[in-house]
Scaffold this active site. Sequence first.
Site, PDB file in Angstrom:
ATOM      1  N   SER A 113       0.808  -1.209   0.000  1.00 46.34           N
ATOM      2  CA  SER A 113       0.000   0.000   0.000  1.00 46.34           C
ATOM      3  C   SER A 113       0.849   1.271   0.000  1.00 46.34           C
ATOM      4  CB  SER A 113      -0.972  -0.038   1.171  1.00 46.34           C
ATOM      5  OG  SER A 113      -1.878   1.017   1.076  1.00 46.34           O
ATOM      6  N   HIS A 114       0.722   2.067   1.052  1.00 44.53           N
ATOM      7  CA  HIS A 114       1.391   3.364   1.097  1.00 44.53           C
ATOM      8  C   HIS A 114       2.782   3.280   1.724  1.00 44.53           C
ATOM      9  CE1 HIS A 114      -0.999   2.354   4.555  1.00 44.53           C
ATOM     10  NE2 HIS A 114      -0.112   2.979   5.277  1.00 44.53           N
ATOM     11  N   ASP A 278      -2.493   6.512  -3.432  1.00 45.98           N
ATOM     12  CA  ASP A 278      -1.348   5.867  -2.782  1.00 45.98           C
ATOM     13  C   ASP A 278      -0.714   4.783  -3.652  1.00 45.98           C
ATOM     14  OD1 ASP A 278      -3.381   3.966  -2.581  1.00 45.98           O
ATOM     15  OD2 ASP A 278      -2.615   3.181  -0.686  1.00 45.98           O
ATOM     16  N   ASP A 280      -0.959   1.527  -4.037  1.00 45.09           N
ATOM     17  CA  ASP A 280      -1.760   0.536  -4.765  1.00 45.09           C
ATOM     18  C   ASP A 280      -3.102   1.097  -5.241  1.00 45.09           C
ATOM     19  OD1 ASP A 280      -2.601   0.723  -2.106  1.00 45.09           O
ATOM     20  OD2 ASP A 280      -3.453  -1.283  -2.119  1.00 45.09           O
ATOM     21  N   ASP A 282      -5.737   2.567  -3.724  1.00 41.48           N
ATOM     22  CA  ASP A 282      -7.030   2.510  -3.040  1.00 41.48           C
ATOM     23  C   ASP A 282      -7.298   3.737  -2.168  1.00 41.48           C
ATOM     24  OD1 ASP A 282      -5.153   1.747  -1.182  1.00 41.48           O
ATOM     25  OD2 ASP A 282      -6.151  -0.115  -0.595  1.00 41.48           O
ATOM     26  N   ARG A 283      -6.256   4.520  -1.871  1.00 46.80           N
ATOM     27  CA  ARG A 283      -6.480   5.724  -1.053  1.00 46.80           C
ATOM     28  C   ARG A 283      -6.599   6.970  -1.921  1.00 46.80           C
ATOM     29  NH1 ARG A 283      -2.951   5.505   4.474  1.00 46.80           N
ATOM     30  NH2 ARG A 283      -3.664   3.441   5.085  1.00 46.80           N
ATOM     31  N   LYS A 377     -11.561  -0.140  -1.176  1.00 43.12           N
ATOM     32  CA  LYS A 377     -11.638   1.302  -1.301  1.00 43.12           C
ATOM     33  C   LYS A 377     -10.984   1.686  -2.629  1.00 43.12           C
ATOM     34  CE  LYS A 377      -7.699   1.950   1.828  1.00 43.12           C
ATOM     35  NZ  LYS A 377      -7.628   0.991   2.938  1.00 43.12           N
TER      36      LYS A 377
HETATM   37  C1  G1P Z   1      -4.270   1.589   8.109  1.00 42.35           C
HETATM   38  C2  G1P Z   1      -5.491   2.467   8.247  1.00 42.35           C
HETATM   39  C3  G1P Z   1      -6.742   1.686   7.915  1.00 42.35           C
HETATM   40  C4  G1P Z   1      -6.602   1.074   6.521  1.00 42.35           C
HETATM   41  C5  G1P Z   1      -5.321   0.271   6.425  1.00 42.35           C
HETATM   42  C6  G1P Z   1      -5.070  -0.228   5.010  1.00 42.35           C
HETATM   43  O1  G1P Z   1      -4.360   0.516   9.021  1.00 42.35           O
HETATM   44  O2  G1P Z   1      -5.585   3.018   9.537  1.00 42.35           O
HETATM   45  O3  G1P Z   1      -7.848   2.532   8.001  1.00 42.35           O
HETATM   46  O4  G1P Z   1      -7.693   0.251   6.227  1.00 42.35           O
HETATM   47  O5  G1P Z   1      -4.203   1.079   6.799  1.00 42.35           O
HETATM   48  O6  G1P Z   1      -4.960   0.812   4.087  1.00 42.35           O
HETATM   49  P1  G1P Z   1      -3.590   0.508  10.440  1.00 42.35           P
HETATM   50  O7  G1P Z   1      -2.130   0.733  10.138  1.00 42.35           O
HETATM   51  O8  G1P Z   1      -4.150   1.663  11.216  1.00 42.35           O
HETATM   52  O9  G1P Z   1      -3.906  -0.824  11.045  1.00 42.35           O
HETATM   53 ZN    ZN Z   2      -3.435   1.327  -0.297  1.00 38.92          ZN
END
Ligand code: G1P
Ligand code: ZN
Length: 544
Positions: A113-114, A278, A280, A282-283, A377
């Site tokens: 992801s990010h 981000d 991948d 989804d954000r 998302k």
């Molecule tokens: C974080 C975000 C959560 C999101 C997840 C994946 O998770 O807070 O809302 O769904 O990334 O993108 P966390 O690191 O808080 O467990």
């Molecule tokens: Zn992501």
Amino acid sequence: MNVQTVSTQPFTDQKPGTSGLRKQVQVFRKFHYLENFVQSIFDSLEGYQGQTLVLGGDGRYYNRQAIQTILKMAAANGWGRVLVGQKGILSTPAVSCIIRKNQAFGGIILSASHNPGGPEGDFGIKYNISNGGPAPEKVTEAIYARTKEIDTYKIFEAGDVNIDELGTFQLSETTVEVIDSVTDYADLMESLFDFDRIRQLLTSGNFRMCMDSMHAVTGPYAHAIFEQRLGAPAGTVMNGTPLEDFGDGHPDPNLVYAHDLVEILYGDNAPDFGAASDGDGDRNMILGRKFFVTPSDSLAVLAANAKLVPGYKDGLAGVARSMPTSAAADRVAAQLGIDCYETPTGWKFFGNLLDAGMATLCGEESFGTGSNHVREKDGLWAVLFWLNILAVRQQSVEQIVREHWQTYGRNYYSRHDYEGVESDRANTLMDNLRSSLSSMKGKQLGSYQVEYADDFSYTDPVDGSVSQKQGVRIGFTDGSRIVFRLSGTGTQGATLRVYLESYEPDVAKQNLDPQEALADLIVIADEVAQIRTLTGMDKPTVIT
Ligand code: G1P
Ligand code: ZN
């Protein structure tokens, strides 16, 4: 058949977190590490033989190698067909879309992801089920249980598949189709939004937008959708080529990490609209000219304006938000006379509500918004939703949000992250908080009185499954709230997240900086949880 059965030994650290298994690249490169996890996924599924698997990732370092390994393992394990994105590229929402469109059995997404990428960065792997959504907890638990026992995995011995060109290949009995990464997803977007109207807006000469793909997966999607299908000028998409290390950046669309975009939207002669997504895809982050839309507000604005968008013109069945997300969407739901569900953090909890037709829009404070069009998302979807609203209402982002606050009141909101905290200290902090909960009710903290204090537990209204210990909540009698939880996506040490929220119905008091509006709550959070003492940090590392 050249199927090899390879002996292996379990790793003890393959427990999937909030969103799949995420580890540093160097961990994933340990001998058999990836193979063990992939075989554990396959072993915990029933009936996939002969079925379709979707496979792709966000293009980060190790994506291409992992794809070759997984293709050969899929062949050895008897999958019928694998649809793999060209060059190994598929965004998370695109995987969800392609699973659904092709009635695939499931999908594997390679992404952290990010989190930063590159040889020193992170890698990750997520499994999605046939509805297109993240595997629910009972599946991830089965995968984890399997990783603790695994002693062999199967792999087909063959040369690498050419994933750079579209085409169909045979690996043993398994058909591998290299598919265009963008088309299915872009078609889905075109079916939901008023592309003609958005095209008029983007080509009118009176409106400029800037989309920052942060050198990550949405680049090809954004070029195709905004610049080709919607006619925005070339250059509308910045950082639009996916790079293995995201240009050495942190592909997280917030005010801290998307600084290139923030400088443009807060600079001279700023465009009307800015957005970022981000690693991948989804954000999303939404910006107006010199104006930031808090993700919790974004969900509420989308819900309140959904009828302006063709795909949602018949109204919403309900909305859902993660527990730490602000209650702005609840107010819209109340006005619309629909239900608002409060789920634990992580997109996987929305899947049942969407499948059951109980919710149409979902969102998280962590820059995630989406709907029943897929089961993830979806960053670009949110950007298009905003553009559709802007095209219909012909107002600025700021005007739309301010009118929203006038109608519903403003939920001041902020999240403070303390990253890289020693795990023991973070656990002590949470344990202390948990043990103080029972005595908190009714207590006066500064000018606030505690209405409730608990550790959030969720009972899924569809399948009755219970998820406990999802975050400590302290709610006050005036509707303000502080939430504490530990991140489930980090790969080093612990990250403490502190979520702060207050409610302001008075228009005259809706112009404060959230840090100012929340100042008293910030002090209370530190006192209650002893954040500075226990983390050894005197301020958060990231504020969003
Ligand atoms: C974080 C975000 C959560 C999101 C997840 C994946 O998770 O807070 O809302 O769904 O990334 O993108 P966390 O690191 O808080 O467990
Ligand atoms: Zn992501």
